[in-house]
Scaffold this motif. Structure first.
Motif, PDB file in Angstrom:
ATOM      1  N   ILE A 156       0.852  -1.194   0.000  1.00  0.00           N
ATOM      2  CA  ILE A 156       0.000   0.000   0.000  1.00  0.00           C
ATOM      3  C   ILE A 156       0.888   1.244   0.000  1.00  0.00           C
ATOM      4  O   ILE A 156       2.062   1.189   0.380  1.00  0.00           O
ATOM      5  N   SER A 157       0.333   2.357  -0.437  1.00  0.00           N
ATOM      6  CA  SER A 157       1.123   3.586  -0.439  1.00  0.00           C
ATOM      7  C   SER A 157       0.451   4.607   0.475  1.00  0.00           C
ATOM      8  O   SER A 157      -0.708   4.431   0.875  1.00  0.00           O
ATOM      9  N   PHE A 158       1.184   5.630   0.782  1.00  0.00           N
ATOM     10  CA  PHE A 158       0.656   6.646   1.691  1.00  0.00           C
ATOM     11  C   PHE A 158       1.131   8.015   1.216  1.00  0.00           C
ATOM     12  O   PHE A 158       2.339   8.241   1.063  1.00  0.00           O
ATOM     13  N   ASP A 159       0.186   8.914   0.954  1.00  0.00           N
ATOM     14  CA  ASP A 159       0.523  10.225   0.428  1.00  0.00           C
ATOM     15  C   ASP A 159       0.621  11.230   1.586  1.00  0.00           C
ATOM     16  O   ASP A 159      -0.360  11.862   1.963  1.00  0.00           O
ATOM     17  N   GLU A 160       1.825  11.378   2.119  1.00  0.00           N
ATOM     18  CA  GLU A 160       2.035  12.267   3.284  1.00  0.00           C
ATOM     19  C   GLU A 160       1.724  13.715   2.924  1.00  0.00           C
ATOM     20  O   GLU A 160       1.143  14.457   3.712  1.00  0.00           O
ATOM     21  N   LYS A 161       2.140  14.108   1.703  1.00  0.00           N
ATOM     22  CA  LYS A 161       1.946  15.501   1.274  1.00  0.00           C
ATOM     23  C   LYS A 161       0.450  15.847   1.298  1.00  0.00           C
ATOM     24  O   LYS A 161       0.054  16.938   1.712  1.00  0.00           O
ATOM     25  N   ASN A 162      -0.359  14.880   0.865  1.00  0.00           N
ATOM     26  CA  ASN A 162      -1.805  15.117   0.832  1.00  0.00           C
ATOM     27  C   ASN A 162      -2.362  15.367   2.241  1.00  0.00           C
ATOM     28  O   ASN A 162      -3.233  16.211   2.428  1.00  0.00           O
ATOM     29  N   ILE A 163      -1.833  14.629   3.234  1.00  0.00           N
ATOM     30  CA  ILE A 163      -2.316  14.816   4.620  1.00  0.00           C
ATOM     31  C   ILE A 163      -2.048  16.255   5.069  1.00  0.00           C
ATOM     32  O   ILE A 163      -2.910  16.910   5.674  1.00  0.00           O
ATOM     33  N   PHE A 164      -0.868  16.803   4.719  1.00  0.00           N
ATOM     34  CA  PHE A 164      -0.566  18.177   5.123  1.00  0.00           C
ATOM     35  C   PHE A 164      -1.413  19.191   4.345  1.00  0.00           C
ATOM     36  O   PHE A 164      -1.797  20.225   4.889  1.00  0.00           O
ATOM     37  N   GLU A 165      -1.717  18.871   3.096  1.00  0.00           N
ATOM     38  CA  GLU A 165      -2.598  19.774   2.329  1.00  0.00           C
ATOM     39  C   GLU A 165      -4.004  19.771   2.920  1.00  0.00           C
ATOM     40  O   GLU A 165      -4.641  20.811   3.058  1.00  0.00           O
ATOM     41  N   VAL A 166      -4.462  18.568   3.290  1.00  0.00           N
ATOM     42  CA  VAL A 166      -5.792  18.455   3.898  1.00  0.00           C
ATOM     43  C   VAL A 166      -5.795  19.217   5.233  1.00  0.00           C
ATOM     44  O   VAL A 166      -6.736  19.963   5.544  1.00  0.00           O
TER      45      VAL A 166
END
Ligand SMILES: C[S@@+](CC[C@H](N)C(=O)[O-])C[C@H]1O[C@@H](n2cnc3c(N)ncnc32)[C@H](O)[C@@H]1O
Length: 303
Positions: A156-166
C-alpha cells in the motif's frame, strides 16, 4: 488535494457534473460558507476548497464517528497521523507472503475493535484498515465491531503531502459528527452553499444495491426530513444541491421527482464501484437536484 480515505459513494467521478451545476456567478459570491452534512471521504469538499477561493468557511458532518475523528486529528495534529501511518505502512509492505499480510490485517482489525473509541491509536488503525480492507468499506456487526474482510493488497502507499494539504484546508472548517439535522443549526445568514449527498436510495425493488453505510440505515422518512430542512433553508436564501441515485417507486414514478417537486432535477450517467450493473445501458443515473437554476441547458428526459 484529494480524499484521505476510500469511501463508498465517493463523488470523485461526479465532480465535473457538480462543478457545471453550481449557481450562476458562484465565483463572484463573497465570503461563502460551504456546508456538507454527509461529507464521507470529502471528494466534493476538497474539490470545492481548492477550486473556489471565495469559500472562507466550511461546515462538514457525517454520522461515522471514526471518520470524523480522523478529520479532526488531521486538522489538529497531522504529524501524529503521518508518523504513525508511515510506520504501519512500512511494516505491512515488508511482509512477503499473502498469509502474513492477511494475518497482519486481521490482528490490526482485532486491536482496532478492542480499543476505546477515544483512543488516538484507533484513528490510525481506522485509516490503515480503510486502505487494506475490501473496497474501503466501513461496516460494523451487531456488536459495533468493524467486520470488513481483507482486500488482498500486496503493498500500500501513503501520500504524506496530501495529509498536510488536507490539514491546511481544514483550518477554516467546522467538523461535526452526528445526524445531518444537527448541521443546519450552525448555518448563519450569508452566502451559504449546501451540497447534500445522503446514502443512496435503492434504485428499484428488483435492484439489489449497496445502500447501508451505518447500522441505523437511511430510510424514506430520513429523505423526507432532509427535504423539509432543504425547504426551510432554501427559504432563508441558501443555495442547495442534492445528489442521489435515480430511484423509482414504480415503472413510471421517480422517487426524487415526487419528493422534490418544485426543485430542478437533472440526471448524470455514472459508474459506481459498488454496484451490480455491468452493461452500459443498465448503469445507474445520478439525480442532481437544485433549488436554483443551473447554467446547464437541460436535455429532455431520456425515458
Ligand atoms: C453517499 S455517502 C457520501 C459520500 C461523499 N460525498 C464522498 O464523496 O465521499 C453518504 C454518507 O452519509 C453518511 N450518513 C448516513 N446516515 C447519516 C445521517 N443520518 N446523518 C449524517 N450522515 C449520515 C454515511 O456515513 C456516508 O458517509
Amino acid at each position: 488535494m484529494k480524499p484521505f480515505v476510500k469511501w463508498a459513494g465517493g463523488k470523485t467521478k461526479l465532480l465535473n457534473g457538480i462543478e457545471q451545476r453550481l449557481p450562476v456567478g458562484f465565483d463572484e459570491w463573497k465570503d461563502v460558507t460551504y456546508v456538507e452534512p454527509f461529507v464521507g471521504g470529502g471528494a466534493v469538499l476538497f474539490h470545492m476548497l481548492s477550486k473556489h477561493q471565495n469559500i472562507k468557511h466550511a461546515i462538514i458532518n457525517d454520522i461515522n464517528q471514526m471518520l470524523m475523528k480522523a478529520y479532526s486529528l488531521i486538522q489538529q495534529n497531522p504529524d501524529a497521523i503521518v508518523d504513525g501511518f508511515r510506520f504501519l505502512v512500512s511494516e505491512f509492505n515488508k511482509l512477503s507472503s499473502d498469509s502474513s499480510r492477511e494475518d497482519f490485517y486481521y490482528r490490526t482489525r482485532k486491536l482496532y475493535n478492542s480499543l476505546p473509541i477515544h483512543d488516538e491509536q484507533r484513528i490510525l488503525f481506522f485509516l490503515f484498515l480503510n486502505k487494506t480492507c475490501f473496497n474501503g468499506l466501513y461496516r460494523e456487526n451487531q456488536d459495533g465491531n468493524f467486520n470488513v474482510p481483507f482486500g488482498r493488497y500486496q503493498s500500500i502507499s501513503f501520500d504524506e503531502k496530501n495529509i498536510f494539504e488536507v490539514h491546511k484546508a481544514l483550518q477554516s472548517v467546522l467538523i461535526l459528527c452526528g445526524d445531518f439535522d444537527n448541521v443546519f443549526r450552525f448555518i448563519k445568514e450569508g452566502n451559504n452553499f449546501i451540497y447534500i449527498d445522503p446514502p443512496y436510495r435503492p434504485v428499484g425493488k428488483n435492484m439489489n444495491m449497496f445502500t447501508q453505510y451505518d447500522r441505523s440505515g437511511f430510510k424514506d422518512n430520513d429523505q423526507q426530513r432532509l427535504k423539509d430542512l432543504c425547504n426551510i433553508f432554501g427559504k432563508k436564501g441558501c443555495k442547495i444541491m442534492i445528489s442521489n441515485s435515480d430511484s423509482y417507486i414504480d415503472d413510471e414514478t421517480s422517487y426524487f421527482e415526487q419528493l422534490y417537486e418544485g426543485y430542478l432535477i437533472d440526471r448524470i450517467q455514472v459508474t459506481r464501484t459498488i454496484n451490480t450493473y455491468n452493461a452500459k445501458e443498465l448503469r445507474p443515473k445520478e439525480v442532481i437536484i437544485t433549488n436554483y437554476e443551473t447554467p446547464i441547458i437541460h436535455q429532455p428526459k431520456l425515458f
